[in-house]
Design a protein around this motif. Structure first.
Motif, PDB file in Angstrom:
ATOM      1  N   ALA A   1       0.834  -1.204   0.000  1.00 53.17           N
ATOM      2  CA  ALA A   1       0.000   0.000   0.000  1.00 53.17           C
ATOM      3  C   ALA A   1       0.867   1.252   0.000  1.00 53.17           C
ATOM      4  CB  ALA A   1      -0.921  -0.006   1.213  1.00 53.17           C
ATOM      5  N   GLN A   2       1.958   1.218   0.766  1.00 48.69           N
ATOM      6  CA  GLN A   2       2.833   2.375   0.895  1.00 48.69           C
ATOM      7  C   GLN A   2       3.711   2.548  -0.322  1.00 48.69           C
ATOM      8  OE1 GLN A   2       4.794   1.615   4.587  1.00 48.69           O
ATOM      9  NE2 GLN A   2       4.431   3.683   5.318  1.00 48.69           N
ATOM     10  N   PHE A   3       4.151   1.417  -0.872  1.00 50.82           N
ATOM     11  CA  PHE A   3       5.099   1.470  -1.982  1.00 50.82           C
ATOM     12  C   PHE A   3       4.429   1.975  -3.251  1.00 50.82           C
ATOM     13  CE2 PHE A   3       7.668  -0.550  -5.358  1.00 50.82           C
ATOM     14  CZ  PHE A   3       8.856   0.075  -5.068  1.00 50.82           C
ATOM     15  N   ILE A   4       3.165   1.545  -3.454  1.00 46.27           N
ATOM     16  CA  ILE A   4       2.432   1.955  -4.651  1.00 46.27           C
ATOM     17  C   ILE A   4       1.451   3.036  -4.273  1.00 46.27           C
ATOM     18  CG2 ILE A   4       0.941   1.168  -6.517  1.00 46.27           C
ATOM     19  CD1 ILE A   4       2.166  -1.497  -6.318  1.00 46.27           C
ATOM     20  N   GLY A   5       1.854   4.282  -4.421  1.00 44.78           N
ATOM     21  CA  GLY A   5       0.957   5.375  -4.120  1.00 44.78           C
ATOM     22  C   GLY A   5       0.978   5.755  -2.658  1.00 44.78           C
ATOM     23  N   LYS A   6       0.138   6.718  -2.324  1.00 48.60           N
ATOM     24  CA  LYS A   6       0.059   7.205  -0.957  1.00 48.60           C
ATOM     25  C   LYS A   6      -1.149   6.596  -0.274  1.00 48.60           C
ATOM     26  CE  LYS A   6       2.472  11.319  -2.206  1.00 48.60           C
ATOM     27  NZ  LYS A   6       2.412  12.751  -2.549  1.00 48.60           N
ATOM     28  N   ALA A   7      -1.094   6.497   1.033  1.00 48.14           N
ATOM     29  CA  ALA A   7      -2.197   5.850   1.736  1.00 48.14           C
ATOM     30  C   ALA A   7      -2.328   6.406   3.140  1.00 48.14           C
ATOM     31  CB  ALA A   7      -1.963   4.343   1.802  1.00 48.14           C
ATOM     32  N   ASN A   8      -3.578   6.448   3.635  1.00 53.51           N
ATOM     33  CA  ASN A   8      -3.840   6.714   5.043  1.00 53.51           C
ATOM     34  C   ASN A   8      -3.993   5.370   5.741  1.00 53.51           C
ATOM     35  OD1 ASN A   8      -4.274   9.696   5.171  1.00 53.51           O
ATOM     36  ND2 ASN A   8      -5.841   9.194   3.642  1.00 53.51           N
ATOM     37  N   PHE A   9      -3.325   5.220   6.876  1.00 49.51           N
ATOM     38  CA  PHE A   9      -3.477   3.990   7.638  1.00 49.51           C
ATOM     39  C   PHE A   9      -4.142   4.282   8.973  1.00 49.51           C
ATOM     40  CE2 PHE A   9       0.280   3.166   4.987  1.00 49.51           C
ATOM     41  CZ  PHE A   9      -0.202   2.076   4.285  1.00 49.51           C
ATOM     42  N   LEU A  10      -5.066   3.419   9.381  1.00 55.99           N
ATOM     43  CA  LEU A  10      -5.724   3.528  10.683  1.00 55.99           C
ATOM     44  C   LEU A  10      -5.587   2.174  11.359  1.00 55.99           C
ATOM     45  CD1 LEU A  10      -8.979   5.248   9.408  1.00 55.99           C
ATOM     46  CD2 LEU A  10      -7.086   6.364  10.597  1.00 55.99           C
ATOM     47  N   SER A  11      -5.483   2.187  12.684  1.00 51.56           N
ATOM     48  CA  SER A  11      -5.353   0.939  13.403  1.00 51.56           C
ATOM     49  C   SER A  11      -6.513   0.793  14.368  1.00 51.56           C
ATOM     50  CB  SER A  11      -4.013   0.933  14.157  1.00 51.56           C
ATOM     51  OG  SER A  11      -3.852  -0.297  14.800  1.00 51.56           O
ATOM     52  N   GLY A  12      -7.194  -0.370  14.354  1.00 53.89           N
ATOM     53  CA  GLY A  12      -8.363  -0.532  15.227  1.00 53.89           C
ATOM     54  C   GLY A  12      -8.627  -1.990  15.558  1.00 53.89           C
ATOM     55  N   THR A  13      -9.737  -2.224  16.283  1.00 53.11           N
ATOM     56  CA  THR A  13     -10.090  -3.569  16.723  1.00 53.11           C
ATOM     57  C   THR A  13     -11.376  -4.012  16.029  1.00 53.11           C
ATOM     58  OG1 THR A  13      -9.275  -2.855  18.864  1.00 53.11           O
ATOM     59  CG2 THR A  13     -10.367  -4.982  18.793  1.00 53.11           C
ATOM     60  N   VAL A  14     -11.406  -5.247  15.576  1.00 57.27           N
ATOM     61  CA  VAL A  14     -12.577  -5.754  14.868  1.00 57.27           C
ATOM     62  C   VAL A  14     -13.691  -6.042  15.883  1.00 57.27           C
ATOM     63  CG1 VAL A  14     -13.480  -7.606  13.427  1.00 57.27           C
ATOM     64  CG2 VAL A  14     -11.149  -6.764  13.067  1.00 57.27           C
ATOM     65  N   LEU A  15     -14.873  -5.430  15.665  1.00 56.36           N
ATOM     66  CA  LEU A  15     -16.020  -5.655  16.558  1.00 56.36           C
ATOM     67  C   LEU A  15     -16.934  -6.740  16.026  1.00 56.36           C
ATOM     68  CD1 LEU A  15     -17.126  -2.095  17.734  1.00 56.36           C
ATOM     69  CD2 LEU A  15     -15.631  -3.753  18.854  1.00 56.36           C
ATOM     70  N   SER A  16     -17.194  -6.707  14.706  1.00 59.38           N
ATOM     71  CA  SER A  16     -18.080  -7.721  14.137  1.00 59.38           C
ATOM     72  C   SER A  16     -17.719  -7.943  12.679  1.00 59.38           C
ATOM     73  CB  SER A  16     -19.544  -7.272  14.249  1.00 59.38           C
ATOM     74  OG  SER A  16     -19.763  -6.184  13.372  1.00 59.38           O
ATOM     75  N   LEU A  17     -18.103  -9.079  12.144  1.00 60.18           N
ATOM     76  CA  LEU A  17     -17.788  -9.435  10.761  1.00 60.18           C
ATOM     77  C   LEU A  17     -19.057  -9.844  10.041  1.00 60.18           C
ATOM     78  CD1 LEU A  17     -14.701 -11.674  11.548  1.00 60.18           C
ATOM     79  CD2 LEU A  17     -14.622  -9.583  10.193  1.00 60.18           C
ATOM     80  N   ALA A  18     -19.221  -9.444   8.766  1.00 63.06           N
ATOM     81  CA  ALA A  18     -20.387  -9.897   7.994  1.00 63.06           C
ATOM     82  C   ALA A  18     -20.137  -9.723   6.509  1.00 63.06           C
ATOM     83  CB  ALA A  18     -21.623  -9.091   8.410  1.00 63.06           C
ATOM     84  N   GLU A  19     -20.360 -10.774   5.753  1.00 61.94           N
ATOM     85  CA  GLU A  19     -20.250 -10.812   4.286  1.00 61.94           C
ATOM     86  C   GLU A  19     -19.350  -9.719   3.673  1.00 61.94           C
ATOM     87  OE1 GLU A  19     -23.933  -9.373   2.561  1.00 61.94           O
ATOM     88  OE2 GLU A  19     -24.995  -9.643   4.440  1.00 61.94           O
ATOM     89  N   GLY A  20     -18.048  -9.913   3.804  1.00 60.90           N
ATOM     90  CA  GLY A  20     -17.099  -9.001   3.171  1.00 60.90           C
ATOM     91  C   GLY A  20     -16.923  -7.679   3.883  1.00 60.90           C
ATOM     92  N   ARG A  21     -17.603  -7.488   4.984  1.00 59.38           N
ATOM     93  CA  ARG A  21     -17.502  -6.229   5.732  1.00 59.38           C
ATOM     94  C   ARG A  21     -17.074  -6.501   7.155  1.00 59.38           C
ATOM     95  NH1 ARG A  21     -20.990  -2.233   3.262  1.00 59.38           N
ATOM     96  NH2 ARG A  21     -20.400  -2.357   1.077  1.00 59.38           N
ATOM     97  N   ALA A  22     -16.528  -5.488   7.798  1.00 57.43           N
ATOM     98  CA  ALA A  22     -16.190  -5.605   9.216  1.00 57.43           C
ATOM     99  C   ALA A  22     -16.453  -4.269   9.895  1.00 57.43           C
ATOM    100  CB  ALA A  22     -14.733  -6.010   9.390  1.00 57.43           C
ATOM    101  N   GLN A  23     -16.889  -4.321  11.137  1.00 60.18           N
ATOM    102  CA  GLN A  23     -17.009  -3.115  11.947  1.00 60.18           C
ATOM    103  C   GLN A  23     -15.735  -3.006  12.776  1.00 60.18           C
ATOM    104  OE1 GLN A  23     -20.325  -1.382  12.800  1.00 60.18           O
ATOM    105  NE2 GLN A  23     -21.135  -2.296  10.914  1.00 60.18           N
ATOM    106  N   VAL A  24     -15.074  -1.875  12.665  1.00 60.76           N
ATOM    107  CA  VAL A  24     -13.802  -1.712  13.354  1.00 60.76           C
ATOM    108  C   VAL A  24     -13.872  -0.503  14.278  1.00 60.76           C
ATOM    109  CG1 VAL A  24     -11.325  -1.370  13.042  1.00 60.76           C
ATOM    110  CG2 VAL A  24     -12.612  -2.702  11.364  1.00 60.76           C
ATOM    111  N   GLN A  25     -13.398  -0.699  15.489  1.00 60.86           N
ATOM    112  CA  GLN A  25     -13.413   0.395  16.457  1.00 60.86           C
ATOM    113  C   GLN A  25     -12.044   1.071  16.476  1.00 60.86           C
ATOM    114  OE1 GLN A  25     -14.339  -0.613  20.506  1.00 60.86           O
ATOM    115  NE2 GLN A  25     -15.019   1.480  20.918  1.00 60.86           N
ATOM    116  N   ILE A  26     -12.063   2.397  16.239  1.00 62.26           N
ATOM    117  CA  ILE A  26     -10.824   3.169  16.221  1.00 62.26           C
ATOM    118  C   ILE A  26     -10.998   4.381  17.111  1.00 62.26           C
ATOM    119  CG2 ILE A  26      -9.221   4.463  14.788  1.00 62.26           C
ATOM    120  CD1 ILE A  26     -10.339   2.835  12.402  1.00 62.26           C
TER     121      ILE A  26
END
Lengths: 368, 263, 263, 368
Positions: free
Chosen positions: D238-263
């Motif tokens: 991600a960093q090498f190819i282009g610029k990116a914002n990174f966020l770090s968080g904890t996974v709360l729930s998972l569902a069909e290709g999606r996740a809820q993340v607490q940051i």
């Protein structure tokens, strides 16, 4: 000017004899740099940008013209009698001296007492976040650390002006952006005057208060970054700084900062920037690819808006697409000729579209 | 199991032959110097340190050694200093005549020693100078200059000009730039140059024969004896000289390479 | 009016002095060789080509010249070929022992000629070989190898490895790569190496004295005459030898520099 | 795979002994390249990309693994027995041969009759638009011309695969884009397989059918350009190819290709790409700066859209701006942390704004 500018070059030329006659590495360069400015000299290799910097630093004596620093003529003074310091592209740290000895050198050579040197070194090491490295030798440092040492050494005797010769070019791409920000902050913090030589237009645009664009020994344009990008003085500047669409046409009429230009039988309206054309003159128009907006063919302006001319919108057909990650470049075939449109991110163009732009973004420039 | 990489065996064996060819005579010489036989020849009849003991006790050899050291020491100082000057001149003349200067410098070293000897003899006698160790020193300096200039010029050519400019820029005057930046950089090359010049001077015969008065240098002393009585003592002295030359040249090249590595 | 650039005058005058010091003896020699006076000395009493005419007519000198050319020619061929091999060996050993090889190669050239001479004499007599021009040729080859190796190695070090790889890549086998890519690249260095080795061999005295049989080379002939009758004829011959040496070395260095420029 | 791919690397490693033990220039590299593909190997210097290319060309023999070309194992075959040709970074034209002799070399060495060589040279000179240059020597050519000669030489014997080692890096920036297009057209036209090594991500994105990203001797990701840019497998990519914002968080729930993340106490929704996280796992999120849209604070979604979590929009305050000509980078301080937003052209952000993005553009990646 000469007396009030911190650095003033008065029609300075540097000439080398060659087999084919004289070669002008710099030709009648006139620049004035104000105190506290971040001033960049931007050009490709061989443009004369480094020669110009070296004449300010005192490493070259110009054959013609005068160099003024801080209101005094210094044209023929050697480097050690000028109150400007240089950060070299290679950093030029003395390999047999430790970091502390390197940074102390300007003070040692000026015969400062030992008791005065020590606290200033400590302070400098702290300021440039290299506290632990005072006893290391340059070969033991990373590129970024070497750069900090070079800066610390150049600034320890508090010069009026700092000359920087491509100081970031020896660094990795990722560190470069970090150091770029640090340089800018440093210059603000200490209220220094920076004269910064670079071949990287992004660097120059991001950092500078003003930029001088050089080409083949001559200054092509001096101005603020937005000025130079949005209203380039010549085709060379437009091409060198960013990407551009060029169109060639004939001036039909002129009115208060605008001109009607006929291209391939079509008439479009253009803004007059640095170059004021004559009626019937063949001129070059420039539109930045990111300033062209795409609309569906459906939403074209109504008939009475269009009148007789197309003014600032046109139909086009996609002939190619280049994906470069952050942006996408789309080539259009239009009645005006080939036009490139840049779009951000994942926007996808419809197969047929209307291209439009603000009249201010289509400007008349000097045809090189 | 990692795959083995191919080795260039043919080249290796050929080059071992070349080196053997170069070193065989020296090996024979060393063998003879320890050979318990009064004639200068093989086969090996037993080990003896006798010839070395004999040569160490020899008064004439001792006197010749002292003369050799005097000559080589003085010629080395002169040659290194003048070689440094010449190297600077070549280095500074970036454009016009740089190559001409360099070739002109190398010519005297490749002139036959016999020509240099005759020429200097004629020259000194025109000046009315008596032959002595001093005339020998001058003669050795003539071919020492180009030899000393070599390593200095090589190192100087690698010198990053920006270091010099940085020192000027930070306030150093020309003499201070030399002291603080150039000299520390050239130091290893100067040592290397001096070692080379010393070795060449220490070993020289032809020019010395023409230019010396009554005093003999060590190679001259050996030379003289070879015509009268060839004993293994000569082999012992020759072995010692080879050893000293080898060590000096090795040191000289080692110094150069270290400096290159550190740079 | 353009501003004048400052010139480094002090350095220029010093370096002119150094060059004068190097070349004065040769200048004196040349002057003497044209001097109309039967003794080997100045002052200049008038111009005469007599000494040159005399030396051209001299039968013994002619025979010596032919011997010199035979020896130098053969030694040059051998030394250049073996020097090329040695250079390859050093070049290919990228990692281990490269520097050791290089130093080992340079040692023999810096050993005193007198040591090399004694050693080879002992060696040949052990082998039971008679002294002749052939033994001289072998002796000259020993110090010719390192000399010839120098320019070849320098050029080889600049050889862009990618050229070799490109040839392999396009279908050339090792021998074809050498013929089509490496050899044309090294050609100028080989010439340069051969010229150097030739000059050194042509001028050599010390080793020759030990290793020659009845035949004299040119420097030996001069050497012999210097002990009996010193005439300006010797100065004339020495001047000619200097001229030939100078031209050969100049050619050699010129070839090298041209190649560098073209690269 | 081995038999059908045009080039197949089977877990190939190249090891060099060093003072510190073994150094893996390439570590278990597995790649398969299909006939007709434009396949790029992208990485910084020291990533092993050139080593990998050299093992395909036959210049290095790997210590472990196998190299297959055209369905045959060639691991230990020398370069002259492989039907692949290389275009070197330095072009490696033979300096003592003319252009025509250079191009003819592969045919000459294969002992083609003279009568057959001549027409093919003429054809090649024409095809690469260097007709007039046949008798010149390489030193007399410009960089672009040399590159054409190198290409012509590599293609004259019609190899299956062309290996290109940073072929554009020796060219000027302006010519580079032109030649880039030509390369791509050539590959299409002749239906060749290109394996293209580069450190320039823009080049790789614009040219390739597929890209392998290498880092420290290992392959980090293989995929189509859009795949790699939009759904990078790791933080490095991600960093090498282009610029990116990174966020770090904890996974709360998972569902069909999606996740809820607490940051930082906020909950946002993210898409799952190459890395499927566990519940409660600490994950890294990536949002490209150009995929964040700016809205006036006035037009925020209505209360019932927001519910309890912020999902994909947030308030931010501008803390900095960098002008780089075509784009403008704006730094925002938000409750999630620092976010950079890239805008095209002359768009100007309001001092306070709402940042929003498509949930698909905020993806969960491997935390390096």
């Amino acid at each position: 000017m000469k007396e009030t500018s911190i650095v003033y070059l008065d029609s300075v030329s540097k000439v080398y004899p060659t087999a084919q006659g004289e070669f002008f590495a710099a030709r009648q360069v006139t620049l004035d740099v104000q105190a506290g400015e971040f001033f960049s000299i931007l050009g490709s290799s061989g443009s004369g940008k480094t020669t110009t910097l070296r004449m300010i630093g005192g490493f070259e004596v110009p054959e013609y013209g005068q160099v003024w620093i801080g209101g005094e003529e210094v044209t023929e003074l050697p480097p050690y009698q000028r109150n400007v310091h240089t950060v070299f592209q290679s950093y030029a740290l003395f390999p047999h001296m430790t970091v502390a000895q390197n940074i102390a050198y300007p003070l040692t050579i000026a015969k400062f007492p030992r008791s005065e040197i020590q606290p200033r070194i400590t302070e400098a090491l702290k300021m440039f976040r290299i506290e632990g490295l005072g006893d290391r030798y340059p070969a033991q440092l990373s590129g970024g650390q070497q750069q900090r040492v070079a800066l610390a050494r150049a600034l320890i005797s508090r010069p009026k002006v700092l000359l920087l010769d491509e100081p970031l070019s020896a660094l990795d791409a990722k560190i470069r952006e970090e150091v770029r920000q640090e340089l800018r902050d440093l210059q603000h913090q200490l209220n220094l005057t920076f004269i910064y030589v670079t071949h990287d237009q992004e660097e120059a645009l991001a950092l500078s208060d003003r930029i001088a664009v050089m080409h083949q020994g001559k200054v092509e344009q001096v101005g603020a970054p937005k000025d130079i990008y949005d209203r380039p003085a010549s085709k060379f500047v437009a091409q060198f700084i960013g990407k551009a669409n060029f169109l060639s046409g004939t001036v039909l009429s002129l009115a208060e900062g605008r001109a009607q230009v006929q291209i391939q039988g079509q008439v479009i309206e253009a803004a007059i920037a640095n170059h004021t054309p004559q009626l019937q003159e063949t001129v070059t128009l420039m539109i930045r690819p990111e300033n062209i907006k795409l609309k569906d063919s459906a939403s074209v302006p109504s008939e009475n808006q269009i009148q007789n001319s197309i003014q600032n919108h046109i139909q086009g057909q996609i002939t190619g697409m280049i994906y470069v990650g952050q942006t996408q470049e789309i080539q259009y075939q239009t009645p005006l000729g080939q036009l490139t449109v840049t779009q951000l991110g994942n926007a996808i163009a419809q197969p047929e579209n209307t291209l439009s732009w603000n009249i201010e973004d289509c400007i008349i420039i000097q045809p090189e | 199991m990692p795959r083995q990489q191919p080795q260039p065996r043919l080249l290796a064996s050929w080059s071992i032959l070349v080196y053997a060819f170069l070193y065989l005579p020296i090996a024979v010489l060393i063998a003879i110097s320890f050979n318990d036989s009064p004639i200068l020849s093989l086969p090996f009849k037993g080990f003896t340190p006798r010839w070395y003991q004999q040569s160490f006790a020899d008064q004439a050899l001792q006197a010749a050694l002292v003369n050799s050291l005097k000559v080589a020491g003085s010629a080395t100082l002169l040659a290194t200093f003048l070689g440094l000057l010449a190297a600077f001149a070549i280095y500074r003349h970036q454009f016009f005549g740089r190559n001409t200067f360099r070739i002109a410098l190398n010519l005297p070293i490749l002139l036959p020693g016999i020509v240099t000897g005759v020429a200097m003899l004629a020259y000194f006698s025109d000046l009315g100078w008596d032959l002595s160790l001093w005339t020998v020193i001058l003669g050795h300096t003539v071919f020492g200059i180009p030899v000393a200039c070599g390593p200095i010029l090589t190192r100087l050519a690698q010198f990053p000009r920006s270091l010099e400019e940085a020192a000027y820029d930070l306030g150093a005057k020309p003499a201070e730039v030399f002291r603080d930046v150039l000299f520390p950089y050239l130091w290893s090359a100067l040592i290397s140059a001096a070692l080379l010049a010393f070795t060449l001077s220490f070993d020289e015969v032809v020019v010395t024969i023409f230019l010396t008065g009554r005093e003999n240098t060590l190679p001259m002393e050996i030379w003289g004896r070879l015509r009268t009585n060839i004993t293994p003592e000569i082999a012992a002295v020759a072995t010692l000289i080879s050893l000293v030359s080898g060590v000096l040249v090795g040191l000289s090249q080692g110094t150069q390479m270290n400096a290159d590595g550190r740079r």
